[in-house]
Scaffold this motif. Structure first.
Motif, PDB file in Angstrom:
ATOM      1  N   ILE A  11       0.704  -1.311   0.031  1.00  0.00           N
ATOM      2  CA  ILE A  11       0.094  -0.068  -0.078  1.00  0.00           C
ATOM      3  C   ILE A  11       0.773   1.214  -0.230  1.00  0.00           C
ATOM      4  O   ILE A  11       1.883   1.357   0.718  1.00  0.00           O
ATOM      5  N   GLY A  12       0.551   2.307  -1.002  1.00  0.00           N
ATOM      6  CA  GLY A  12       1.320   3.467  -0.689  1.00  0.00           C
ATOM      7  C   GLY A  12       1.476   4.054  -2.103  1.00  0.00           C
ATOM      8  O   GLY A  12       0.528   4.191  -3.230  1.00  0.00           O
ATOM      9  N   ASP A  13       2.753   4.612  -2.097  1.00  0.00           N
ATOM     10  CA  ASP A  13       3.071   5.840  -3.251  1.00  0.00           C
ATOM     11  C   ASP A  13       3.668   5.069  -4.540  1.00  0.00           C
ATOM     12  O   ASP A  13       4.689   3.902  -4.436  1.00  0.00           O
ATOM     13  N   CYS A 118      -1.671  13.234  -6.089  1.00  0.00           N
ATOM     14  CA  CYS A 118      -3.118  12.729  -5.480  1.00  0.00           C
ATOM     15  C   CYS A 118      -2.674  11.952  -4.237  1.00  0.00           C
ATOM     16  O   CYS A 118      -3.449  11.210  -3.687  1.00  0.00           O
ATOM     17  N   LEU A 119      -1.225  11.883  -3.718  1.00  0.00           N
ATOM     18  CA  LEU A 119      -0.989  11.397  -2.670  1.00  0.00           C
ATOM     19  C   LEU A 119      -1.842  11.679  -1.570  1.00  0.00           C
ATOM     20  O   LEU A 119      -2.282  10.792  -0.851  1.00  0.00           O
ATOM     21  N   ALA A 120      -2.154  12.771  -1.174  1.00  0.00           N
ATOM     22  CA  ALA A 120      -2.777  13.372  -0.224  1.00  0.00           C
ATOM     23  C   ALA A 120      -4.448  12.884  -0.029  1.00  0.00           C
ATOM     24  O   ALA A 120      -4.988  12.726   1.070  1.00  0.00           O
ATOM     25  N   GLU A 125     -10.021   3.667   1.805  1.00  0.00           N
ATOM     26  CA  GLU A 125     -10.932   3.310   0.890  1.00  0.00           C
ATOM     27  C   GLU A 125     -10.239   2.835  -0.427  1.00  0.00           C
ATOM     28  O   GLU A 125     -10.774   2.108  -1.289  1.00  0.00           O
ATOM     29  N   ASP A 126      -9.252   3.361  -0.544  1.00  0.00           N
ATOM     30  CA  ASP A 126      -8.194   2.853  -1.827  1.00  0.00           C
ATOM     31  C   ASP A 126      -7.574   1.303  -1.541  1.00  0.00           C
ATOM     32  O   ASP A 126      -7.110   0.816  -2.394  1.00  0.00           O
ATOM     33  N   PRO A 147      -1.356  11.776   4.576  1.00  0.00           N
ATOM     34  CA  PRO A 147      -1.982  11.783   5.774  1.00  0.00           C
ATOM     35  C   PRO A 147      -3.577  11.339   6.227  1.00  0.00           C
ATOM     36  O   PRO A 147      -3.937  10.699   7.163  1.00  0.00           O
ATOM     37  N   ARG A 148      -4.233  11.174   4.897  1.00  0.00           N
ATOM     38  CA  ARG A 148      -5.458  10.377   5.125  1.00  0.00           C
ATOM     39  C   ARG A 148      -5.448   9.083   5.539  1.00  0.00           C
ATOM     40  O   ARG A 148      -6.118   8.303   6.419  1.00  0.00           O
TER      41      ARG A 148
END
Length: 315
Positions: A11-13, A118-120, A125-126, A147-148
């Motif tokens: 999960i991540g960037d 779109c990182l922030a 939910e993703d 942060p979300r």
């Protein structure tokens, strides 16, 4: 594996990296500087880790967010080409894909400039519930860039654990320099392995000595595995400390080496290997990944990592 579809969910960037250098300094005033190397490569700590794990033979899925733009298409194609399942990679209809420019120095250091795009907007939910139920292990990266997601990552990890998965976290750097421990501590309680580098371990713990930093972080629950560059790595499990030296290589580019390290450690643990051997294999994966430009070009296979790892050298 009880019908589980994936060994690993990351999960991540994920973003394109433009890597240029080496340079000794940046000149403004519209001065044009020529550098020896320039590459457009796959970037993002989570994306590089996912590719490294797939290269090591794991079945890997990726959850995150990219924009509806050419950069997002590049990311999707690059992940898929390396064997990572991108069926749940969200396409944001409004915000762009993150972009990173990395300027390398001749001494192995680098400056990282990121437009977060779109990182922030990336959130829990993703991460579909069916993916959390389908993976043996869940890894998250770049905690402070999202942060979300960070605010609810403890819930995501708890759900993964409820399905029998283990968890790991690489916070990476905090661009704001706050290192919010109140935000992080609930996540550490449901994290099996924390994977900072030495500077991050010190910042997260407030301890100057690396062994003290690892021990302090381990008190929150996880096994703490610290990447220490040319000095190798340090692991703390409870109060037990282990160290291992680096694998000697002629480094070309250290971008993503820590993420390849993460992939090696997780792959070794999922194969049922002990802490000594897993640490040695992680160091081998991180070191070998520096042999070419970008984070993924020189990531080793399992056999290549095993050939140079020296678990006898850990202590």
């Amino acid at each position: 594996m009880s019908g589980l579809s994936f060994d690993l969910l990351v999960i991540g960037d994920a973003n394109p990296d433009v890597v240029v250098g080496p340079v000794t300094g940046i000149e403004f005033g519209q001065r044009e500087q020529l550098v020896e190397h320039g590459r457009l490569v796959l970037g993002g700590s989570a994306a590089i880790m996912a590719c490294g794990a797939a290269r090591l033979g794991l079945r890997v899925a990726f959850a995150g967010r990219v924009g509806d733009d050419p950069a997002g298409a590049f990311v999707r194609q690059a992940l898929a080409a390396r064997g990572v399942d991108v069926g749940h990679l969200v396409v944001d209809p409004q915000l762009p894909t993150p972009l990173t420019a990395i300027v390398t120095a001749g001494d192995g250091d680098r400056a990282i400039l990121t437009s977060p795009g779109c990182l922030a907007a990336t959130g829990p939910e993703d991460v579909p519930a069916e993916l959390l139920a389908a993976a043996r292990h869940v890894h998250s990266a770049s905690f402070f860039l999202m942060p979300r997601l960070a605010s609810l990552l403890a819930d995501v990890f708890a759900e993964a654990r409820a399905h029998g998965a283990t968890t790991s976290l690489d916070t990476n750097d905090d661009p704001a320099g706050r290192w919010d421990r109140a935000l992080l501590e609930p996540v550490l309680k449901v994290t099996d392995v924390l994977l900072p580098n030495a500077a991050e371990a010190r910042a997260l713990s407030g301890e100057a000595q690396l062994a003290d930093a690892a021990t302090a972080l381990a008190r929150h629950g996880p096994t703490v595995v610290v990447k220490d560059g040319a000095r190798g790595a340090l692991a703390c499990e409870g109060t037990r400390l282990l160290r291992t030296g680096a694998v000697p290589v002629e480094p070309v580019d250290a971008v993503g080496a820590g993420d390849s390290f993460d992939a090696g450690f997780v792959a070794a643990r999922l194969r049922g290997l002990g802490l000594h051997t897993s640490l040695a294999l992680a160091v081998a994966c991180g070191s070998l990944s520096t042999r070419d430009h970008g984070g993924t070009a020189a990531q080793p296979t399992w056999e290549q990592a095993c050939a140079v790892a020296d678990p006898k050298g850990t202590r």
